[in-house]
Design a protein around this motif. Structure first.
Motif, mmCIF file in Angstrom:
data_model
loop_
_atom_site.group_PDB
_atom_site.id
_atom_site.type_symbol
_atom_site.label_atom_id
_atom_site.label_comp_id
_atom_site.label_asym_id
_atom_site.label_seq_id
_atom_site.Cartn_x
_atom_site.Cartn_y
_atom_site.Cartn_z
ATOM 1 N N GLU A 1 0.652 -1.730 -0.112
ATOM 2 C CA GLU A 1 0.000 0.016 0.125
ATOM 3 C C GLU A 1 0.647 1.481 0.221
ATOM 4 O OE1 GLU A 1 0.412 -1.062 4.144
ATOM 5 O OE2 GLU A 1 0.437 -2.200 2.581
ATOM 6 N N THR A 2 2.335 1.538 0.216
ATOM 7 C CA THR A 2 2.838 1.742 0.363
ATOM 8 C C THR A 2 2.993 2.667 -1.345
ATOM 9 O OG1 THR A 2 5.292 0.821 0.326
ATOM 10 C CG2 THR A 2 4.298 1.566 2.402
ATOM 11 N N VAL A 3 2.746 2.020 -2.621
ATOM 12 C CA VAL A 3 2.563 2.711 -3.654
ATOM 13 C C VAL A 3 1.739 3.719 -3.479
ATOM 14 C CG1 VAL A 3 2.525 1.868 -5.707
ATOM 15 C CG2 VAL A 3 3.669 0.593 -4.156
ATOM 16 N N ALA A 4 0.988 3.433 -2.721
ATOM 17 C CA ALA A 4 -0.217 5.228 -3.202
ATOM 18 C C ALA A 4 0.609 6.446 -2.229
ATOM 19 C CB ALA A 4 -0.885 4.831 -1.064
ATOM 20 N N ALA A 5 1.506 6.143 -2.157
ATOM 21 C CA ALA A 5 2.658 7.648 -1.846
ATOM 22 C C ALA A 5 3.170 8.230 -2.438
ATOM 23 C CB ALA A 5 2.902 7.470 -0.341
#
Length: 413
Positions: free
Chosen positions: A262-266
């Motif tokens: 989910e850090t790819v959202a950043a």
């Protein structure tokens, strides 16, 4: 030979396929995120279920079946697969403006927020359905065919195993698997000689190259591609990253994003499309890009996302830095379940195929069978078509290939 091939049923394509791991429709986005991080599959099926059986005990069920000589009717339980979710759904959801400000609140939302609004993407079919029917369902828009793989053991599990809110495999006393475009194409390749001379024809000759492609400029903000990413996920394609001359440089692929966390959202929120390609490459994001993401999150005062990004990246870098010494002696399965974040998913090579950001390409004169093998080898539902100078011509999809084979199968019937 042709008659025998046409006699194949959907159940023949299910041999050896694992039972679906699933999520209840009552689960939250956080439940879906957790399930995806510890799943060997990029997708989790979502079910709307009433697990209360018609009979209170297995003995009572057996007594009724012995008297009536019939089994339990599935309609008495009422359990239905209503969709599927993957990490890309979570990432795109977290990238929405409201969710950027409060990640923790966003994760408490029901998993239904992640389900696409397009009806018919998931369809239940009977094991006795024919191969032709399966192809027709896919051509009508179904991406996953849900097929029961009932066994005696699975029927008993319903009465001896308390249903779990996350990842149950038993529904209506049966286990299920699903079939995809890839499964059908793989099955057709196993008997490709029956379709001669079609497989040897070029994709250009067969007129299956589509010019309806989604592209973004290499230097454009990745956040501008968010809608394109969602559309490509829904259409099982990808987003082409091109330069100012229309030459294909790479892609932002849902298949690659699904192997991230989910850090790819950043990263999508802060980087350019070109930098995002480097960030999601299977080697892990370069430290300089991680630093850029953190700085830009601070500049935009996205504190909640920054805190989540720091926590996940710290654990990931810690795992990554120690992996070189440990990987020689540590089983891959242990790595997958003991480490959190992006790197644990990309290290699990024995459990999943991790795509790079490099695009899979072919030439207009490539033969149909060659492109089929390319797609199957790289686990994608499409192949980009380019000229010798790398200018983008279009895209050829598995569904277009299935249309060609459907016409031939109907002529054999």
């Amino acid at each position: 030979m042709a008659v025998r091939f046409l006699a194949h049923e959907v159940s023949d394509l299910c041999l050896g396929k694992p039972a679906l791991r699933s999520l209840s429709l009552t689960a939250t986005v956080a439940d879906a995120l957790y399930a995806l991080k510890f799943s060997e599959d990029n997708y989790i099926s979502v079910w709307n279920c009433n697990h209360a059986p018609r009979f209170s005990t297995l003995k009572e069920k057996n007594e009724v079946e012995d008297d009536d000589h019939v089994g339990v009717n599935d309609d008495d339980v009422g359990c239905h697969c209503v969709g599927k979710v993957c990490m890309v759904d979570v990432i795109c959801y977290l990238c929405k403006d409201d969710n950027l400000l409060s990640t923790s609140v966003a994760l408490k939302a029901p998993v239904s927020m992640l389900l696409p609004k397009i009806p018919g993407l998931v369809m239940h079919v009977e094991p006795s359905s024919s191969l032709l029917e399966a192809i027709e369902f896919i051509l009508q828009g179904a991406q996953n065919l849900v097929v029961p793989i009932q066994t005696r053991a699975s029927r008993r599990k319903q009465y001896h195993q308390k249903p779990s809110p996350t990842n149950p495999t038993i529904h209506n006393g049966r286990e299920f698997c699903w079939l995809t475009q890839e499964d059908v194409i793989r099955f057709l390749i196993s008997s490709i000689g029956l379709f001669s001379p079609i497989p040897a024809l070029s994709i250009d000759t067969l007129n299956i190259i589509s010019t309806d492609v989604i592209t973004v400029d290499y230097h454009s903000p990745a956040s501008d591609a968010l809608g394109a990413i969602s559309s490509s996920l829904a259409n099982q394609t990808s987003v082409a990253v091109v330069d100012c001359y229309g030459c294909l440089i790479g892609e932002i692929s849902p298949s690659t994003l699904a192997c991230c966390d989910e850090t790819v959202a950043a990263a999508i929120t802060t980087l350019s499309s070109g930098d995002l390609m480097a960030y999601i490459d299977c080697g892990g994001p370069p430290e300089d890009l991680v630093k850029v993401v953190k700085e830009r999150l601070q500049e935009r005062n996205l504190q909640a996302m920054l805190e989540q990004f720091d926590v996940d990246c710290s654990s990931s870098f810690s795992s990554s830095s120690s992996s070189d010494d440990e990987s020689v002696m540590t089983p891959v399965s242990t790595i997958m379940y003991s480490r959190s974040g992006r790197y644990s998913r990309s290290l699990s090579y024995s459990a999943r195929i991790v795509r790079r950001a490099e695009a899979i390409v072919c030439h207009p004169k490539s033969s149909l069978v060659a492109v089929m093998i390319q797609a199957i080898t790289h686990r994608v539902n499409y192949v980009w078509v380019i000229e010798d100078d790398c200018s983008l011509v279009g895209i050829v999809k598995l569904v277009s290939m299935l249309e060609v084979f459907r016409e031939h199968l109907e002529s054999m019937a």
